[in-house]
Write an enzyme that holds these catalytic residues in place. Structure first.
Site, PDB file in Angstrom:
ATOM      1  N   GLN A   1       0.854  -1.195   0.000  1.00  0.00           N
ATOM      2  CA  GLN A   1       0.000   0.000   0.000  1.00  0.00           C
ATOM      3  C   GLN A   1       0.888   1.243   0.000  1.00  0.00           C
ATOM      4  OE1 GLN A   1      -3.396  -0.647   3.071  1.00  0.00           O
ATOM      5  NE2 GLN A   1      -1.754  -2.002   3.660  1.00  0.00           N
ATOM      6  N   ASN A   2       2.182   1.066   0.111  1.00  0.00           N
ATOM      7  CA  ASN A   2       3.083   2.214   0.234  1.00  0.00           C
ATOM      8  C   ASN A   2       3.373   2.838  -1.126  1.00  0.00           C
ATOM      9  OD1 ASN A   2       3.056   1.528   2.867  1.00  0.00           O
ATOM     10  ND2 ASN A   2       5.122   0.668   2.934  1.00  0.00           N
TER      11      ASN A   2
ATOM     12  N   HIS B   1      -1.735   1.356  -4.134  1.00  0.00           N
ATOM     13  CA  HIS B   1      -2.105   2.758  -3.978  1.00  0.00           C
ATOM     14  C   HIS B   1      -1.270   3.698  -4.845  1.00  0.00           C
ATOM     15  CE1 HIS B   1      -4.083   1.760   0.179  1.00  0.00           C
ATOM     16  NE2 HIS B   1      -4.791   1.356  -0.844  1.00  0.00           N
TER      17      HIS B   1
ATOM     18  N   CYS C   1       0.222  19.489 -17.469  1.00  0.00           N
ATOM     19  CA  CYS C   1       0.538  18.594 -18.587  1.00  0.00           C
ATOM     20  C   CYS C   1       0.848  19.450 -19.820  1.00  0.00           C
ATOM     21  CB  CYS C   1      -0.686  17.715 -18.824  1.00  0.00           C
ATOM     22  SG  CYS C   1      -0.555  16.559 -20.187  1.00  0.00           S
TER      23      CYS C   1
ATOM     24  N   CYS D   1      -0.700  19.327 -22.402  1.00  0.00           N
ATOM     25  CA  CYS D   1      -2.020  19.684 -22.965  1.00  0.00           C
ATOM     26  C   CYS D   1      -2.625  20.886 -22.239  1.00  0.00           C
ATOM     27  CB  CYS D   1      -2.967  18.484 -22.913  1.00  0.00           C
ATOM     28  SG  CYS D   1      -3.710  18.201 -21.285  1.00  0.00           S
TER      29      CYS D   1
ATOM     30  N   SER E   1      -2.410  -1.087   9.495  1.00  0.00           N
ATOM     31  CA  SER E   1      -3.482  -1.100  10.493  1.00  0.00           C
ATOM     32  C   SER E   1      -4.654  -1.945  10.012  1.00  0.00           C
ATOM     33  CB  SER E   1      -3.946   0.330  10.775  1.00  0.00           C
ATOM     34  OG  SER E   1      -4.357   0.944   9.564  1.00  0.00           O
TER      35      SER E   1
ATOM     36  N   PRO F   1       3.968  -4.225  15.784  1.00  0.00           N
ATOM     37  CA  PRO F   1       4.201  -4.075  17.231  1.00  0.00           C
ATOM     38  C   PRO F   1       2.911  -3.906  18.018  1.00  0.00           C
ATOM     39  CG  PRO F   1       4.988  -2.130  16.036  1.00  0.00           C
ATOM     40  CD  PRO F   1       4.496  -3.099  15.003  1.00  0.00           C
ATOM     41  N   GLU F   2       1.811  -3.558  17.312  1.00  0.00           N
ATOM     42  CA  GLU F   2       0.532  -3.294  17.987  1.00  0.00           C
ATOM     43  C   GLU F   2      -0.536  -4.259  17.492  1.00  0.00           C
ATOM     44  OE1 GLU F   2       0.313  -0.630  20.018  1.00  0.00           O
ATOM     45  OE2 GLU F   2       2.233   0.313  19.499  1.00  0.00           O
TER      46      GLU F   2
END
Ligand code: OAD
Length: 252
Positions: A103-104, A121, A150, A152, A191, A216-217
């Site tokens: 997703q990065n 993404h 652009c 254009c 998450s 970690p969570e």
């Protein structure tokens, strides 16, 4: 150093017994110094990035949205891939059927040497014409006037997915296909709140994949995971690469 024990099942799967998919999120770049979206330090000039990463924000004030993205590009350019990014590149080289889905948008997986990456993404390093939809590499000189246009005459926008927008169809289809076929899906540093990316683990699991979380969570995904490895990706992913035989023990 995180003290986590890997199960025998996970070790066997990492030894290439079936297709392996890794799904990564902002937490994988946290140890490179890039703030996560929902964690501390995520604000830009006191604003929530989630209010800037939208088509509405761009329609209202394209210059402001571009300032935010140029800031994110500068942060990403100044950051270096960490041990998790490097271990993922090694895993790709050593596991015959391996796919990295991310997703990065920061480009750190690419810079660490990962070759085949499904970018759900988009990327900070490309731009798209809002009229023609053509996507090109962003070669603007630093400090070029904002917002860029652009040839254009129309506005260029970052080639990333904003809130409320659909994911690139082919990217999500490839990720879902790989998730369905996978024997092992490892979800690291996300998450698991943003859909449809967050649906991939359930898709994999419903087809019999073993599901592992590296974070970690506790997250929305934790209750669904078969195995939870609590710790930072920069420590845990190299352990997985060692177990796969992709890197020598202690070579992190
Ligand atoms: P989040 O900011 O929502 O979540 C980051 C996750 O990383 C959290 O679960 C943290 O606990 C975890 N984390 C923090 N440090 C870590 C470390 N060192 N190692 C491993 N994990 C760590 O980021 P994402 O889940 O990536 O979308 O967010 C998903 C999407 O929402 C992003 O791609 C972006 C955002 O809006 C778009 O821009 C479309």
């Amino acid at each position: 150093m995180a003290s986590v024990a890997l199960s025998d099942r996970l070790r066997t799967l990492l030894r290439g017994n079936g297709p392996v998919v890794f799904l990564t999120g902002a937490g994988v770049s946290a140890e490179s110094g890039l703030a996560t979206f929902r964690g501390p330090g995520g604000l830009w000039r006191g604003r929530d990035p989630m209010d800037l990463a939208t088509p509405d924000a761009f329609a209202r004030d394209p210059g402001l949205v571009w300032e935010f993205y140029d800031w994110r590009r500068a942060q990403a350019a100044a950051a270096a891939p960490n041990a998790a990014h490097r271990a993922l590149a090694e895993l790709e080289r050593s596991i015959p059927e391996f796919l990295l889905v991310t997703q990065n948008v920061d480009g750190l997986h690419e810079r660490a040497g990962s070759r085949e990456i499904v970018r759900l993404h988009g990327t900070l390093w490309r731009v798209r014409c809002v009229r023609e939809g053509t996507e090109i590499e962003d070669l603007r000189p630093r400090l070029a006037p904002l917002p860029p246009r652009c040839v254009c005459g129309e506005l260029l926008r970052p080639a990333v997915v904003w809130f409320g927008e659909a994911l690139p169809e082919d990217a999500f289809a490839a990720a879902a296909r790989a998730a369905r076929r996978s024997a092992l899906l490892v979800v690291a540093g996300t998450s698991s709140l943003v859909y449809p990316a967050a649906s991939l683990p359930a898709i994999a699991k419903s087809e019999g994949a073993y599901l592992v979380e590296v974070n970690p969570e506790a997250t929305a995904l934790s209750p669904l995971a078969d195995e939870v490895l609590r710790g930072p990706a920069g420590e845990i992913v190299p352990l997985l690469a060692e177990a796969a035989g992709a890197i020598r023990e202690g070579a992190r």
